[in-house]
Design a protein around this motif. Structure first.
Motif, mmCIF file in Angstrom:
data_model
loop_
_atom_site.group_PDB
_atom_site.id
_atom_site.type_symbol
_atom_site.label_atom_id
_atom_site.label_comp_id
_atom_site.label_asym_id
_atom_site.label_seq_id
_atom_site.Cartn_x
_atom_site.Cartn_y
_atom_site.Cartn_z
ATOM 1 N N VAL A 115 9.978 -9.930 -6.073
ATOM 2 C CA VAL A 115 9.075 -9.810 -7.213
ATOM 3 C C VAL A 115 9.341 -8.460 -7.857
ATOM 4 C CG1 VAL A 115 6.688 -9.771 -8.020
ATOM 5 C CG2 VAL A 115 7.338 -11.261 -6.113
ATOM 6 N N TYR A 116 9.557 -8.475 -9.155
ATOM 7 C CA TYR A 116 9.878 -7.257 -9.900
ATOM 8 C C TYR A 116 8.654 -6.805 -10.700
ATOM 9 C CZ TYR A 116 14.787 -7.627 -8.692
ATOM 10 O OH TYR A 116 15.973 -7.663 -7.994
ATOM 11 N N PHE A 117 8.379 -5.507 -10.581
ATOM 12 C CA PHE A 117 7.210 -4.910 -11.221
ATOM 13 C C PHE A 117 7.643 -3.752 -12.125
ATOM 14 C CE2 PHE A 117 4.033 -6.800 -8.388
ATOM 15 C CZ PHE A 117 4.764 -7.052 -7.233
ATOM 16 N N CYS A 118 6.951 -3.581 -13.225
ATOM 17 C CA CYS A 118 7.117 -2.345 -13.975
ATOM 18 C C CYS A 118 5.927 -1.435 -13.691
ATOM 19 C CB CYS A 118 7.284 -2.584 -15.468
ATOM 20 S SG CYS A 118 5.904 -3.354 -16.295
ATOM 21 N N LYS A 119 6.168 -0.144 -13.871
ATOM 22 C CA LYS A 119 5.161 0.848 -13.526
ATOM 23 C C LYS A 119 5.194 2.011 -14.498
ATOM 24 C CE LYS A 119 5.359 4.334 -10.642
ATOM 25 N NZ LYS A 119 5.540 5.172 -9.438
ATOM 26 N N VAL A 120 4.021 2.546 -14.768
ATOM 27 C CA VAL A 120 3.896 3.800 -15.495
ATOM 28 C C VAL A 120 2.902 4.684 -14.740
ATOM 29 C CG1 VAL A 120 2.020 2.986 -17.001
ATOM 30 C CG2 VAL A 120 3.494 4.874 -17.738
ATOM 31 N N THR A 121 3.190 5.962 -14.725
ATOM 32 C CA THR A 121 2.282 6.919 -14.099
ATOM 33 C C THR A 121 1.697 7.831 -15.176
ATOM 34 O OG1 THR A 121 3.530 6.891 -12.034
ATOM 35 C CG2 THR A 121 2.038 8.738 -12.380
ATOM 36 N N ARG A 122 0.385 7.833 -15.282
ATOM 37 C CA ARG A 122 -0.308 8.656 -16.264
ATOM 38 C C ARG A 122 -1.344 9.501 -15.529
ATOM 39 N NH1 ARG A 122 -3.770 6.177 -19.441
ATOM 40 N NH2 ARG A 122 -3.529 7.547 -21.234
ATOM 41 N N TRP A 123 -1.293 10.792 -15.762
ATOM 42 C CA TRP A 123 -2.261 11.707 -15.162
ATOM 43 C C TRP A 123 -2.372 11.487 -13.658
ATOM 44 C CZ3 TRP A 123 -3.486 15.509 -18.280
ATOM 45 C CH2 TRP A 123 -3.436 15.294 -19.668
ATOM 46 N N GLY A 124 -1.245 11.265 -13.031
ATOM 47 C CA GLY A 124 -1.185 11.140 -11.591
ATOM 48 C C GLY A 124 -1.581 9.777 -11.044
ATOM 49 N N ARG A 125 -1.909 8.849 -11.914
ATOM 50 C CA ARG A 125 -2.304 7.520 -11.470
ATOM 51 C C ARG A 125 -1.224 6.520 -11.866
ATOM 52 N NH1 ARG A 125 -7.700 3.945 -13.149
ATOM 53 N NH2 ARG A 125 -6.934 1.997 -12.260
ATOM 54 N N ALA A 126 -0.870 5.649 -10.920
ATOM 55 C CA ALA A 126 0.138 4.628 -11.170
ATOM 56 C C ALA A 126 -0.515 3.337 -11.646
ATOM 57 C CB ALA A 126 0.934 4.353 -9.901
ATOM 58 N N TYR A 127 0.073 2.758 -12.670
ATOM 59 C CA TYR A 127 -0.366 1.468 -13.193
ATOM 60 C C TYR A 127 0.788 0.480 -13.038
ATOM 61 C CZ TYR A 127 -4.120 4.116 -15.414
ATOM 62 O OH TYR A 127 -5.197 4.932 -15.650
ATOM 63 N N TRP A 128 0.462 -0.707 -12.564
ATOM 64 C CA TRP A 128 1.460 -1.736 -12.271
ATOM 65 C C TRP A 128 1.171 -2.997 -13.070
ATOM 66 C CZ3 TRP A 128 5.344 -0.578 -8.773
ATOM 67 C CH2 TRP A 128 5.144 0.530 -7.944
ATOM 68 N N GLY A 129 2.230 -3.722 -13.370
ATOM 69 C CA GLY A 129 2.067 -5.052 -13.893
ATOM 70 C C GLY A 129 1.838 -6.030 -12.756
ATOM 71 N N GLN A 130 1.733 -7.313 -13.108
ATOM 72 C CA GLN A 130 1.452 -8.338 -12.099
ATOM 73 C C GLN A 130 2.720 -8.806 -11.396
ATOM 74 O OE1 GLN A 130 1.894 -8.999 -15.253
ATOM 75 N NE2 GLN A 130 3.263 -10.780 -15.217
ATOM 76 N N GLY A 131 3.859 -8.467 -11.972
ATOM 77 C CA GLY A 131 5.138 -8.827 -11.367
ATOM 78 C C GLY A 131 5.698 -10.136 -11.889
ATOM 79 N N THR A 132 7.013 -10.265 -11.767
ATOM 80 C CA THR A 132 7.700 -11.506 -12.123
ATOM 81 C C THR A 132 8.713 -11.817 -11.032
ATOM 82 O OG1 THR A 132 8.928 -12.659 -13.884
ATOM 83 C CG2 THR A 132 9.460 -10.333 -13.554
ATOM 84 N N GLN A 133 8.730 -13.069 -10.618
ATOM 85 C CA GLN A 133 9.576 -13.474 -9.473
ATOM 86 C C GLN A 133 11.019 -13.701 -9.938
ATOM 87 O OE1 GLN A 133 8.795 -14.099 -6.014
ATOM 88 N NE2 GLN A 133 11.035 -14.214 -5.898
ATOM 89 N N VAL A 134 11.934 -13.106 -9.210
ATOM 90 C CA VAL A 134 13.362 -13.351 -9.403
ATOM 91 C C VAL A 134 13.914 -13.938 -8.108
ATOM 92 C CG1 VAL A 134 15.619 -12.288 -9.760
ATOM 93 C CG2 VAL A 134 13.647 -11.536 -11.119
ATOM 94 N N THR A 135 14.514 -15.101 -8.219
ATOM 95 C CA THR A 135 15.102 -15.765 -7.058
ATOM 96 C C THR A 135 16.576 -16.036 -7.348
ATOM 97 O OG1 THR A 135 12.995 -16.810 -6.507
ATOM 98 C CG2 THR A 135 14.973 -17.734 -5.499
ATOM 99 N N VAL A 136 17.436 -15.506 -6.483
ATOM 100 C CA VAL A 136 18.876 -15.694 -6.622
ATOM 101 C C VAL A 136 19.331 -16.588 -5.475
ATOM 102 C CG1 VAL A 136 21.116 -14.590 -6.867
ATOM 103 C CG2 VAL A 136 19.036 -13.392 -7.609
ATOM 104 N N SER A 137 19.706 -17.789 -5.829
ATOM 105 C CA SER A 137 20.044 -18.759 -4.789
ATOM 106 C C SER A 137 20.913 -19.859 -5.364
ATOM 107 C CB SER A 137 18.764 -19.362 -4.210
ATOM 108 O OG SER A 137 19.064 -20.387 -3.284
ATOM 109 N N SER A 138 21.782 -20.384 -4.503
ATOM 110 C CA SER A 138 22.591 -21.525 -4.899
ATOM 111 C C SER A 138 21.956 -22.829 -4.431
ATOM 112 C CB SER A 138 24.004 -21.389 -4.332
ATOM 113 O OG SER A 138 23.953 -21.224 -2.928
#
Length: 115
Positions: free
Chosen positions: A92-115
């Motif tokens: 699961v891939y997440f983006c993040k930003v840190t503002r004033w020492g606090r981290a904010y995260w998104g909900q994530g998006t699933q990446v699956t690499v498979s044959s």
């Protein structure tokens, strides 16, 4: 602050995906942005970082030469272009930003690499 990831999915080994993270609620162009990932049973790990102006980037050794982080400050969006994907990139891939020492995260998006 709101971060919304998109673009994940199922891809064959060797394939490509482009993730997007749309940001709102803060002055996007003033902050560095980062992508993290978390595989099942593993800790969340830093994948890539981009400075506020997009002028500098940094990558985990495991993705160097395959992934590219970029941003469009006019669209308040950060991207992760992922090429030559491997099964071990599955997470699961997440983006993040840190503002004033606090981290904010998104909900994530699933990446699956498979044959």
């Amino acid at each position: 602050v709101q971060l919304v990831e998109s673009g994940g999915g199922l891809v064959l080994p060797g394939g490509s995906l482009r993730l997007s993270c749309a940001a709102s609620g803060f002055t996007f162009s003033s902050y560095a942005m980062s992508w993290y990932r978390q595989a099942p049973g593993k800790e969340r790990e830093l994948v890539a970082v981009v400075t506020s102006d997009g002028g500098s980037t940094n990558y985990a050794d495991s993705v160097k030469g395959r992934f590219t982080i970029s941003r469009d400050n006019a669209k308040n969006t950060v991207y992760l272009q992922m090429n030559s994907l491997k099964p071990e990139d599955t997470a699961v891939y997440f983006c993040k930003v840190t503002r004033w020492g606090r981290a904010y995260w998104g909900q994530g998006t699933q990446v699956t690499v498979s044959s």
